[in-house]
Motif scaffolding. Sequence first.
Motif, mmCIF file in Angstrom:
data_model
loop_
_atom_site.group_PDB
_atom_site.id
_atom_site.type_symbol
_atom_site.label_atom_id
_atom_site.label_comp_id
_atom_site.label_asym_id
_atom_site.label_seq_id
_atom_site.Cartn_x
_atom_site.Cartn_y
_atom_site.Cartn_z
ATOM 1 N N SER A 24 102.892 -49.479 36.151
ATOM 2 C CA SER A 24 103.422 -49.354 37.537
ATOM 3 C C SER A 24 103.923 -50.947 38.194
ATOM 4 N N PHE A 44 101.684 -54.212 39.202
ATOM 5 C CA PHE A 44 100.598 -53.441 39.757
ATOM 6 C C PHE A 44 99.840 -53.057 38.597
ATOM 7 N N TYR A 45 100.219 -52.716 37.724
ATOM 8 C CA TYR A 45 99.567 -52.340 36.238
ATOM 9 C C TYR A 45 100.272 -52.031 35.163
ATOM 10 N N HIS A 71 110.191 -45.089 43.583
ATOM 11 C CA HIS A 71 110.325 -45.105 44.967
ATOM 12 C C HIS A 71 111.289 -46.531 45.268
ATOM 13 N N LYS A 100 121.102 -49.964 60.348
ATOM 14 C CA LYS A 100 120.069 -49.881 60.983
ATOM 15 C C LYS A 100 119.089 -48.637 60.793
ATOM 16 N N ASN A 101 119.482 -48.127 59.513
ATOM 17 C CA ASN A 101 118.559 -46.932 59.244
ATOM 18 C C ASN A 101 118.177 -47.095 57.585
ATOM 19 N N VAL A 102 117.340 -48.073 57.299
ATOM 20 C CA VAL A 102 116.627 -48.344 56.067
ATOM 21 C C VAL A 102 115.911 -46.966 55.753
ATOM 22 N N ASP A 103 116.451 -46.417 54.319
ATOM 23 C CA ASP A 103 115.736 -45.415 54.009
ATOM 24 C C ASP A 103 114.840 -45.351 52.768
ATOM 25 N N GLN A 104 114.027 -44.272 52.306
ATOM 26 C CA GLN A 104 113.508 -44.349 50.844
ATOM 27 C C GLN A 104 114.001 -43.272 50.088
ATOM 28 N N ASN A 136 108.654 -59.732 50.175
ATOM 29 C CA ASN A 136 107.058 -59.582 50.165
ATOM 30 C C ASN A 136 106.517 -58.411 50.998
ATOM 31 N N VAL A 137 107.302 -57.711 51.681
ATOM 32 C CA VAL A 137 106.445 -56.775 52.569
ATOM 33 C C VAL A 137 107.380 -55.530 52.630
ATOM 34 N N ASN A 138 108.238 -55.206 51.502
ATOM 35 C CA ASN A 138 108.899 -54.198 51.269
ATOM 36 C C ASN A 138 109.210 -53.814 49.811
ATOM 37 N N ASP A 139 108.581 -52.548 49.490
ATOM 38 C CA ASP A 139 108.497 -52.525 47.820
ATOM 39 C C ASP A 139 109.707 -51.454 47.448
ATOM 40 N N ILE A 141 109.532 -49.451 43.575
ATOM 41 C CA ILE A 141 108.342 -49.244 42.545
ATOM 42 C C ILE A 141 108.771 -48.370 41.332
ATOM 43 N N SER A 143 107.019 -46.276 37.988
ATOM 44 C CA SER A 143 105.688 -46.201 37.379
ATOM 45 C C SER A 143 105.956 -45.121 36.425
ATOM 46 N N LYS B 80 106.367 -47.927 59.075
ATOM 47 C CA LYS B 80 106.189 -48.827 57.960
ATOM 48 C C LYS B 80 104.488 -48.642 57.533
ATOM 49 N N PHE B 92 104.089 -51.879 50.486
ATOM 50 C CA PHE B 92 104.625 -51.389 51.658
ATOM 51 C C PHE B 92 105.833 -50.452 51.535
ATOM 52 N N ASP B 95 110.536 -47.203 56.752
ATOM 53 C CA ASP B 95 111.883 -46.286 56.836
ATOM 54 C C ASP B 95 112.223 -46.572 58.167
ATOM 55 N N GLN B 96 113.486 -46.680 58.554
ATOM 56 C CA GLN B 96 113.692 -46.796 59.960
ATOM 57 C C GLN B 96 114.467 -45.444 60.528
ATOM 58 N N GLN B 98 116.382 -42.894 62.915
ATOM 59 C CA GLN B 98 117.807 -42.971 64.048
ATOM 60 C C GLN B 98 117.538 -41.665 64.756
ATOM 61 N N ASP B 103 113.601 -38.274 58.592
ATOM 62 C CA ASP B 103 113.667 -38.863 57.275
ATOM 63 C C ASP B 103 112.171 -38.502 56.420
ATOM 64 N N GLN B 104 112.279 -38.607 55.272
ATOM 65 C CA GLN B 104 111.186 -38.758 54.379
ATOM 66 C C GLN B 104 110.917 -39.952 53.639
ATOM 67 N N ALA B 105 109.779 -40.696 53.674
ATOM 68 C CA ALA B 105 109.624 -41.620 53.140
ATOM 69 C C ALA B 105 108.408 -41.524 52.140
ATOM 70 N N SER B 106 108.428 -42.109 50.819
ATOM 71 C CA SER B 106 107.497 -41.910 50.094
ATOM 72 C C SER B 106 107.114 -43.043 49.171
ATOM 73 N N LEU B 110 100.044 -46.917 40.416
ATOM 74 C CA LEU B 110 98.850 -46.868 39.689
ATOM 75 C C LEU B 110 98.103 -48.045 39.685
#
Lengths: 152, 152, 152
Positions: A24, A44-45, A71, A100-104, A136-139, A141, A143, B80, B92, B95-96, B98, B103-106, B110
């Motif tokens: 991970s 992380f691992y 992710h 202005k619409n960060v997504d995941q 540092n505060v947004n990941d 990842i 795995s 967040k 961390f 997801d912003q 609007q 939205d979906q964040a995930s 591990l």
Amino acid sequence: GFPGIPGRKGEPGESAYVYRSAFSMGLETRVIVPNVPIRFTKIFYNQQNHYDGSTGKFHCNIPGLYYFSYHITVYLKDMKVSLFKKDKAVIFTYDQYQDKNVDQASGSVLLHLMTGDEVWLQVYGEGDHNGLYADNVNDSIFSGFLLYHDIN
Amino acid sequence: GFPGIPGRKGEPGESAYVYRSAFSMGLETRVIVPNVPIRFTKIFYNQQNHYDGSTGKFHCNIPGLYYFSYHITVYLKDMKVSLFKKDKAVIFTYDQYQDKNVDQASGSVLLHLMTGDEVWLQVYGEGDHNGLYADNVNDSIFSGFLLYHDIN
Amino acid sequence: GFPGIPGRKGEPGESAYVYRSAFSMGLETRVIVPNVPIRFTKIFYNQQNHYDGSTGKFHCNIPGLYYFSYHITVYLKDMKVSLFKKDKAVIFTYDQYQDKNVDQASGSVLLHLMTGDEVWLQVYGEGDHNGLYADNVNDSIFSGFLLYHDIN
Ligand SMILES: [Ca+2]
Ligand SMILES: [Ca+2]
Ligand SMILES: [Ca+2]
């Protein structure tokens, strides 16, 4: 005469415990470059060291069925990644970015691997889909783990 | 005299099946409060009761490698969350939101845990990132399971 | 007389390796129809054939705890899916679409199943939430695997 002493305890069941492979890893900076494996270098691992942060590739040491998941924080640009297995893109995950619409965005899949197979993520296309972000505060990842090892 | 009867058969070998720990819990209402564990109280699975809905924390009873995942419905505000392990934010997810664009964040990761380690999710910051949403027909879910228990 | 001979050695511990069930399937075309199971027909893994691409349903053959996950490319329309278990919607995942802003939505959950239980995804509502998309370079994926089988 007296009864004999009890028999010895049986051997452990064929143990699943030697069949372990998991990693991970997190992204440490924005990804700029397309067409090469993305290198996730925040650990992380990675106890078995089957993921190589210097190449960005997971190397299969135990044949079997693996679960991979990722992710991605989508920021500044559109994002499209491919999960590769042995130089072939297996799955594609696409997410467009708007101001202005960060997504995941995320993906996961089960893949059967043979010893020596390599699996990695890379940006799709010629550089216009590299909106992968991490700090540092947004990941972001990546795995993977061995779910079922092959039975001989 | 004659020799005694044979001893009792030995005990079966060790089985992996006693090493089980898993939970899958849903959010039942919007989350407002930052800086405290989010309490997921809708039970999809929690047979071992290692997740405590009253505190919002998963409590490790079996040392080993765990997989954690969460899926958050982002609505009304930016979102967040941090996944905590032992009072430290490990990952961390941001997801912003609007208008008119739920939205979906995930996230998933591990983590190796020792007995007594606790893992939970909480809203990041001072309350401006609490856009986690759930109702009867919209879910936000936090799950975890023991993948490999420690040997010895 | 002399003590008897030692008892026979115990039997090996039970092996987990016969308890395997896993699938990972992709969508091949846009989903239009609500209220019926979504048929994922692109095979990433389905060795045990417990997922039936002709019905869209996973059929439980081994009682135990399963992990299900899905990742949906949201395009052209809003998207809402339900994960069903035995004709009951267990979880709901909703993501709104805005022009030029393709999104990714995902969900995962641990569910205990009995032999014969079926699990599937379907579009929620009357057809206004069918924004699931997939083509050759964009995936939507549904996966599941047996994590812990029931102990007799
Ligand atoms: Ca967003
Ligand atoms: Ca959306
Ligand atoms: Ca988007």
